[in-house]
Design a protein around this motif. Sequence first.
Motif, PDB file in Angstrom:
ATOM      1  N   ASN A 133      51.626  -8.422 -40.595  1.00 28.27           N
ATOM      2  CA  ASN A 133      52.703  -8.432 -40.623  1.00 28.27           C
ATOM      3  C   ASN A 133      53.183  -9.787 -40.982  1.00 28.27           C
ATOM      4  N   ARG A 134      52.292 -11.166 -41.797  1.00 27.70           N
ATOM      5  CA  ARG A 134      52.966 -12.489 -42.111  1.00 27.70           C
ATOM      6  C   ARG A 134      53.794 -13.264 -42.391  1.00 27.70           C
ATOM      7  N   GLN A 135      54.960 -12.086 -43.034  1.00 29.08           N
ATOM      8  CA  GLN A 135      56.258 -12.434 -43.155  1.00 29.08           C
ATOM      9  C   GLN A 135      57.010 -11.541 -42.087  1.00 29.08           C
ATOM     10  N   HIS A 136      56.894 -11.122 -41.788  1.00 29.97           N
ATOM     11  CA  HIS A 136      57.654 -10.481 -40.676  1.00 29.97           C
ATOM     12  C   HIS A 136      58.316  -9.377 -42.105  1.00 29.97           C
ATOM     13  N   TYR A 137      58.291  -8.857 -42.580  1.00 29.33           N
ATOM     14  CA  TYR A 137      59.502  -7.636 -43.484  1.00 29.33           C
ATOM     15  C   TYR A 137      59.502  -6.666 -42.263  1.00 29.33           C
ATOM     16  N   SER A 138      60.122  -5.989 -42.692  1.00 25.13           N
ATOM     17  CA  SER A 138      61.104  -5.001 -42.115  1.00 25.13           C
ATOM     18  C   SER A 138      61.789  -3.794 -42.804  1.00 25.13           C
ATOM     19  N   ASN A 139      61.132  -2.500 -42.520  1.00 24.25           N
ATOM     20  CA  ASN A 139      62.462  -1.867 -43.209  1.00 24.25           C
ATOM     21  C   ASN A 139      61.946  -0.222 -42.181  1.00 24.25           C
ATOM     22  N   PRO A 140      63.460  -0.701 -41.778  1.00 25.50           N
ATOM     23  CA  PRO A 140      63.478   0.956 -40.626  1.00 25.50           C
ATOM     24  C   PRO A 140      63.304   2.166 -40.822  1.00 25.50           C
ATOM     25  N   ARG A 141      63.120   2.425 -43.100  1.00 26.06           N
ATOM     26  CA  ARG A 141      63.052   3.401 -43.004  1.00 26.06           C
ATOM     27  C   ARG A 141      61.474   4.362 -42.761  1.00 26.06           C
ATOM     28  N   MET A 142      61.157   2.692 -43.349  1.00 26.93           N
ATOM     29  CA  MET A 142      59.658   2.410 -43.184  1.00 26.93           C
ATOM     30  C   MET A 142      58.609   3.093 -42.619  1.00 26.93           C
ATOM     31  N   ASP A 143      59.195   2.519 -41.429  1.00 28.49           N
ATOM     32  CA  ASP A 143      59.185   2.185 -39.917  1.00 28.49           C
ATOM     33  C   ASP A 143      59.590   3.665 -39.072  1.00 28.49           C
ATOM     34  N   GLU A 144      60.146   5.130 -39.960  1.00 27.90           N
ATOM     35  CA  GLU A 144      60.537   5.509 -38.550  1.00 27.90           C
ATOM     36  C   GLU A 144      59.257   7.146 -39.438  1.00 27.90           C
ATOM     37  N   ALA A 145      59.431   7.041 -40.581  1.00 32.40           N
ATOM     38  CA  ALA A 145      58.208   7.353 -41.851  1.00 32.40           C
ATOM     39  C   ALA A 145      57.173   7.888 -41.486  1.00 32.40           C
ATOM     40  N   LEU A 146      56.320   6.251 -40.862  1.00 30.62           N
ATOM     41  CA  LEU A 146      55.128   5.838 -40.474  1.00 30.62           C
ATOM     42  C   LEU A 146      54.617   5.852 -38.969  1.00 30.62           C
ATOM     43  N   LEU A 147      55.809   5.570 -38.218  1.00 27.05           N
ATOM     44  CA  LEU A 147      55.373   6.069 -36.578  1.00 27.05           C
ATOM     45  C   LEU A 147      55.160   8.251 -36.354  1.00 27.05           C
ATOM     46  N   GLU A 148      56.569   8.665 -37.340  1.00 25.75           N
ATOM     47  CA  GLU A 148      56.426   9.873 -37.201  1.00 25.75           C
ATOM     48  C   GLU A 148      54.338  10.442 -37.716  1.00 25.75           C
ATOM     49  N   ALA A 149      53.940   9.781 -38.663  1.00 27.99           N
ATOM     50  CA  ALA A 149      52.754  10.141 -39.166  1.00 27.99           C
ATOM     51  C   ALA A 149      51.479   9.311 -38.447  1.00 27.99           C
ATOM     52  N   MET A 150      51.731   8.482 -37.852  1.00 24.53           N
ATOM     53  CA  MET A 150      50.736   8.589 -36.715  1.00 24.53           C
ATOM     54  C   MET A 150      50.734   9.408 -35.820  1.00 24.53           C
ATOM     55  N   GLN A 151      51.827  10.042 -35.115  1.00 30.02           N
ATOM     56  CA  GLN A 151      52.198  10.869 -33.631  1.00 30.02           C
ATOM     57  C   GLN A 151      51.658  12.005 -34.312  1.00 30.02           C
ATOM     58  N   THR A 152      51.580  12.513 -35.801  1.00 28.51           N
ATOM     59  CA  THR A 152      50.854  14.099 -36.587  1.00 28.51           C
ATOM     60  C   THR A 152      49.704  14.746 -36.089  1.00 28.51           C
ATOM     61  N   MET A 153      49.607  15.245 -35.483  1.00 28.38           N
ATOM     62  CA  MET A 153      48.263  15.650 -35.485  1.00 28.38           C
ATOM     63  C   MET A 153      47.882  16.979 -36.904  1.00 28.38           C
ATOM     64  N   ASP A 154      48.941  17.566 -37.585  1.00 27.89           N
ATOM     65  CA  ASP A 154      48.347  17.945 -38.508  1.00 27.89           C
ATOM     66  C   ASP A 154      47.734  17.512 -39.326  1.00 27.89           C
ATOM     67  N   GLU A 155      47.159  16.996 -40.212  1.00 28.43           N
ATOM     68  CA  GLU A 155      46.290  16.590 -40.926  1.00 28.43           C
ATOM     69  C   GLU A 155      47.692  16.563 -42.779  1.00 28.43           C
ATOM     70  N   THR A 156      47.654  17.923 -42.910  1.00 34.42           N
ATOM     71  CA  THR A 156      48.911  17.874 -44.090  1.00 34.42           C
ATOM     72  C   THR A 156      50.040  17.111 -44.114  1.00 34.42           C
ATOM     73  N   LYS A 157      50.793  17.327 -42.628  1.00 36.32           N
ATOM     74  CA  LYS A 157      51.691  16.838 -42.791  1.00 36.32           C
ATOM     75  C   LYS A 157      52.071  15.418 -41.847  1.00 36.32           C
ATOM     76  N   ARG A 158      50.649  14.868 -41.894  1.00 38.62           N
ATOM     77  CA  ARG A 158      50.121  13.460 -41.521  1.00 38.62           C
ATOM     78  C   ARG A 158      50.223  12.761 -42.634  1.00 38.62           C
ATOM     79  N   ASN A 159      49.658  13.185 -43.936  1.00 35.46           N
ATOM     80  CA  ASN A 159      49.426  12.917 -44.927  1.00 35.46           C
ATOM     81  C   ASN A 159      51.512  12.620 -45.476  1.00 35.46           C
ATOM     82  N   ALA A 160      51.571  13.551 -45.719  1.00 36.35           N
ATOM     83  CA  ALA A 160      52.836  14.383 -46.765  1.00 36.35           C
ATOM     84  C   ALA A 160      54.253  12.553 -45.833  1.00 36.35           C
ATOM     85  N   LEU A 161      53.961  13.029 -44.530  1.00 35.97           N
ATOM     86  CA  LEU A 161      54.582  11.440 -43.915  1.00 35.97           C
ATOM     87  C   LEU A 161      54.074  10.280 -43.900  1.00 35.97           C
TER      88      LEU A 161
END
Length: 524
Positions: free
Chosen positions: A441-469
């Motif tokens: 992230n060389r331009q230091h972009y930040s969007n807390p809403r995107m971070d929240e959905a992404l972090l949840e996806a990256m901690q979700t073991m269920d593949e279907t839920k993870r892909n939706a997030l």
Amino acid sequence: MRGFLLAIASCFLPCAVAAQNTLTIAAQSAPTAMDPHFHRANSNNAILRQIFDPLVDFDNDGRIVPRLAESWRAVDDLTWEFRLREGVRFHDGTPLKAEDIAFSFARLPLVPNSPGSFASTVRTVKSVDILDDRTIRIVTSEPTPFLDAELTAVMILSRQLHENATTADFNNGRAMIGTGAYRHVSYEQGNRLEVEKNRGFWGDKAPWDRVQIRFVSSPGSRVAALLSGDVDLIDGVPTQDVARLDADPRIEIFSTESNGTAYLFPDTARDQAPFITDREGRPLARNPLRDVRVRRALSMSMNRQGIVDRLLAGQGRAAEQFASPVAIGRIPDQAPIPYDVARARALLAEAGYPDGFRMTLHGPNGWFPGDTEVLQAIAQGFTRIGVETRVEVLPTATFFSRATNRDFAMFMTTYASNLAAITLQQVLATRNPETRMGPFNRQHYSNPRMDEALLEAMQTMDETKRNALTAEAMRIAIDDVGVIPIFYPKAIWAGLKARVSYDPSPAWYTNALFAAPVDAGRAN
């Protein structure tokens, strides 16, 4: 004279065999360093995979396959177990040990001056526990469903051999000792690399006795070298030359959909950005790229399909989101990004820039075929809506160093991954060195809403839920125009039909691991 002819005759068969077993490649991009932990860039990863191995790797069909680990499993949500191959040795005979895995992971964040760190691949690793000589358990601080995919990026070094090795030691060859199918012979920085077959390799023996890779940034020079028979294989085939080369009976084209995306990265974080002024060259009171309407206008000014059709000769696909079509977890059935000059001008006016402004657009030279021409076309589109844009291209090593230093208002590059979540995590997640999020992230972009959905996806073991997030996070990023996707490049190689066949890599990897000698009978 008779003795001389006899000498030639006696040498002919072995000399011919030796020549047949030497592969010569002309590659577009030289590595920025030979340290396998220095820079997470395709050109580095491709070259160094011949000499070093990861625990597991992606094959060219997108499957995770064994390398130094013969098997692995998720024991529970926080524990992974890897079983190492028996009898693996480094090129100098040093045995691979379980402790080398822990050492390699620990080294990743310690490599100085990295323009793209590998540290995020092990960001959740809490400990590496050695159960026996060949079995390790990796304990993570949170559920990490992508851990095996992340570890495909990490090449394993030896604690005994590499504990005090610096990047300079790899560059000068002293530390170039791996477990891979090829052994390091010599490297001339930015010019050529030579490797030879590792006869003690743990896997299938390499078909080439020797491999020479020349780094040739000029596409015309690469094509000329192939047509003259000076090299056997080239990458980065100029898109305008694909049809001509394909029609040549001596040449074979090898191509595939890549897992990469070419994109623009605007500076949305700073109130004042470099290389942006008003139409008279005076500084602006506020960075216009911070306004989403300006970013949308710039995105709408790009004729993506025209770029693909005219500049890439159809060798690519217009991008509608950040992750490529081969990536897992991308948005299904995403609508194309509209090309609408009138709406783009209206958005600029709404944002307070009815007269536009001036900007310089930066990019690497020789990073992918036609990169400079693509930048020029984008600049013309920006200028058409009132953003007077000039283009400046730089050598790749200089470019990436300056991009990391945040020297640009907007730049073009590419990112490649088989997983949409990893693309977002590497490039658009809020940059945090402590959690190792957003290393690219060389331009230091930040969007807390995107971070929240992404972090949840990256901690979700269920593949279907993870892909939706993941798709939700992608929608947020695209709607906010955190990056501006341009197109999905096609990966293209060309080779001498009588000499070599190539298994095209979606990751754009150019190396001898995917090249095989052509059987003489088949060639005829």
